[in-house]
Design an enzyme around this catalytic site. Structure first.
Site, PDB file in Angstrom:
ATOM      1  N   LYS A 274       3.762  -3.484   4.281  1.00 32.03           N
ATOM      2  CA  LYS A 274       5.042  -3.093   4.531  1.00 32.03           C
ATOM      3  C   LYS A 274       5.840  -2.534   3.392  1.00 32.03           C
ATOM      4  O   LYS A 274       6.708  -1.664   3.397  1.00 32.03           O
ATOM      5  CB  LYS A 274       5.650  -4.344   4.997  1.00 32.03           C
ATOM      6  CG  LYS A 274       5.275  -5.020   6.448  1.00 32.03           C
ATOM      7  CD  LYS A 274       5.714  -6.218   6.970  1.00 32.03           C
ATOM      8  CE  LYS A 274       5.046  -6.643   8.207  1.00 32.03           C
ATOM      9  NZ  LYS A 274       5.145  -7.946   8.678  1.00 32.03           N
TER      10      LYS A 274
ATOM     11  N   GLN B 242       8.064 -13.515   6.691  1.00 30.48           N
ATOM     12  CA  GLN B 242       6.577 -13.313   7.251  1.00 30.48           C
ATOM     13  C   GLN B 242       6.191 -14.449   7.744  1.00 30.48           C
ATOM     14  O   GLN B 242       6.290 -15.625   7.216  1.00 30.48           O
ATOM     15  CB  GLN B 242       5.526 -12.960   5.973  1.00 30.48           C
ATOM     16  CG  GLN B 242       4.072 -12.577   6.761  1.00 30.48           C
ATOM     17  CD  GLN B 242       4.071 -11.128   7.714  1.00 30.48           C
ATOM     18  OE1 GLN B 242       4.966 -10.262   7.186  1.00 30.48           O
ATOM     19  NE2 GLN B 242       2.912 -11.238   8.263  1.00 30.48           N
TER      20      GLN B 242
ATOM     21  N   ASP C 137      13.022  -8.047  12.179  1.00 30.75           N
ATOM     22  CA  ASP C 137      12.109  -8.279  13.205  1.00 30.75           C
ATOM     23  C   ASP C 137      12.695  -8.322  14.686  1.00 30.75           C
ATOM     24  O   ASP C 137      11.859  -8.295  15.538  1.00 30.75           O
ATOM     25  CB  ASP C 137      11.706  -9.721  12.980  1.00 30.75           C
ATOM     26  CG  ASP C 137      10.453  -9.653  11.999  1.00 30.75           C
ATOM     27  OD1 ASP C 137       9.451  -8.847  12.171  1.00 30.75           O
ATOM     28  OD2 ASP C 137      10.109 -10.634  10.959  1.00 30.75           O
TER      29      ASP C 137
HETATM   30  N1  GUN Z   1       3.595 -12.035  11.175  1.00 33.58           N
HETATM   31  C1  GUN Z   1       2.610 -11.258  12.112  1.00 33.58           C
HETATM   32  N2  GUN Z   1       3.439 -10.505  12.939  1.00 33.58           N
HETATM   33  C2  GUN Z   1       4.711 -10.399  12.266  1.00 33.58           C
HETATM   34  C3  GUN Z   1       6.170  -9.762  12.450  1.00 33.58           C
HETATM   35  O1  GUN Z   1       5.832  -8.756  13.340  1.00 33.58           O
HETATM   36  N3  GUN Z   1       6.973 -10.239  11.637  1.00 33.58           N
HETATM   37  C4  GUN Z   1       6.955 -11.336  10.878  1.00 33.58           C
HETATM   38  N4  GUN Z   1       8.045 -11.637  10.218  1.00 33.58           N
HETATM   39  N5  GUN Z   1       5.786 -11.780  10.738  1.00 33.58           N
HETATM   40  C5  GUN Z   1       4.745 -11.577  11.339  1.00 33.58           C
END
Ligand code: GUN
Length: 297
Positions: free
Chosen positions: A54, A98, A121
């Site tokens: 990311k 996350q 998100d």
């Molecule tokens: N963990 C796995 N996928 C995601 C996501 O799309 N967002 C977040 N914040 N954590 C994740």
């Protein structure tokens, strides 16, 4: 012998990233650099890879990123205090914590603590509500990416019968809402569904997000359907780890019109849509941009 078209998620993601980079440059010209804060608690290796990807993508697009790495024993109060600081910082436009979080932290409390305008998100209940009402909002990245792939493959989705396999808050439920907003007839299947295979075999569009390798095979798919595979499963074969989806690709390719591969399908779209959401959040928090039109897809 039919062989489905393989949908190129990497190429589609690059288009989304290019657009995010153009929008970022425009914002930067007016003195605002979009900024994404990423919070990682603990040292889960998979989460570490996701977070690094990311941050790398943000750099590619010109988005500033701030990384907060907290140790696995961090208390919920300490994490909530960090979220409050990021909420109050006008230079931070997007906040991503996350998941999964360590057991001592209530993930729902953390998600609700994030300012809805910074919730890139799209997990906050205010954004979930807006999505359900069909209002423009920050939409969860994976289903947003799936919808873009479906529009690219099929054009208008109105009247199509879509089946979503899986009902998670992150993928299945928002995916169903997006498809409904796009005027599909939507069926959501889950572990307690009766006749899941037969129901799925009626679908023009199938989105699979169950977290089980090879769960959906050709017997679930109507000839000519478009199939999106959201699964990312690590399987060990001959001592080697390999990524594989929730769809049995080889068999489904014999009946579907088009399907996404794993890797290289939905995955790259998820990160690209995170960048798109960050730029969107920055625009909405910048008075001179806040009234510019929102994307309808
Ligand atoms: N963990 C796995 N996928 C995601 C996501 O799309 N967002 C977040 N914040 N954590 C994740």
């Amino acid at each position: 012998m039919n062989t489905a078209r393989v949908i190129d998620g990497r190429a589609a993601a690059q288009q989304v990233l290019d657009e995010a980079a153009r929008d970022t440059a425009v914002l930067c010209d007016s003195g605002v650099q979009p900024c994404l804060a990423v919070v990682l608690v603990g040292d889960d290796p998979a989460s570490d890879v996701y977070v690094r990807n990311k941050i790398r993508r943000a750099q590619d697009v010109g988005i500033r990123s701030i990384e907060h790495r907290l140790d696995a024993g961090t208390s919920e109060d300490a994490l909530l205090a960090l979220v409050a600081r990021l909420n109050a910082d006008p230079k931070v436009h997007g906040i991503l914590v996350q998941m999964p979080l360590p057991a001592q932290i209530d993930a729902a409390a953390v998600i609700e603590a994030i300012a809805p305008d910074k919730d890139v998100d799209g997990f906050h209940r205010e954004n979930v509500g807006r999505l359900t009402l069909g209002e423009p909002t920050l939409v969860p990245c994976t289903p947003a990416g799936c919808l873009l792939l479906l529009h690219q493959t099929l054009g208008d989705l109105a009247g199509k019968h879509a089946v979503v396999v899986g009902r998670s808050n992150i993928v299945g439920k928002p995916m169903a809402a997006l498809l409904l907003n796009a005027h599909c007839s939507v069926t959501v299947l889950h572990s307690r569904s009766a006749n899941a295979r037969e129901l799925c075999r009626a679908a023009d569009i199938v989105v699979v997000a169950v977290g089980r390798a090879g769960f959906v095979d050709a017997s679930w798919i109507k000839p000519g359907a478009v199939v999106l595979d959201v699964g990312i499963n690590r399987v060990v074969e001959g001592g080697q780890t390999r990524l594989t989806g929730d769809v049995d690709h080889a068999s489904v390719a014999q009946v579907a019109a088009a399907l996404t591969p794993v890797p290289g399908g939905v995955g790259p779209m998820t990160i690209a849509c995170l960048m798109r959401n960050t730029v969107l959040a920055a625009r909405r928090q910048t008075p001179s941009f806040a009234l510019s039109p929102l994307p309808t897809r």
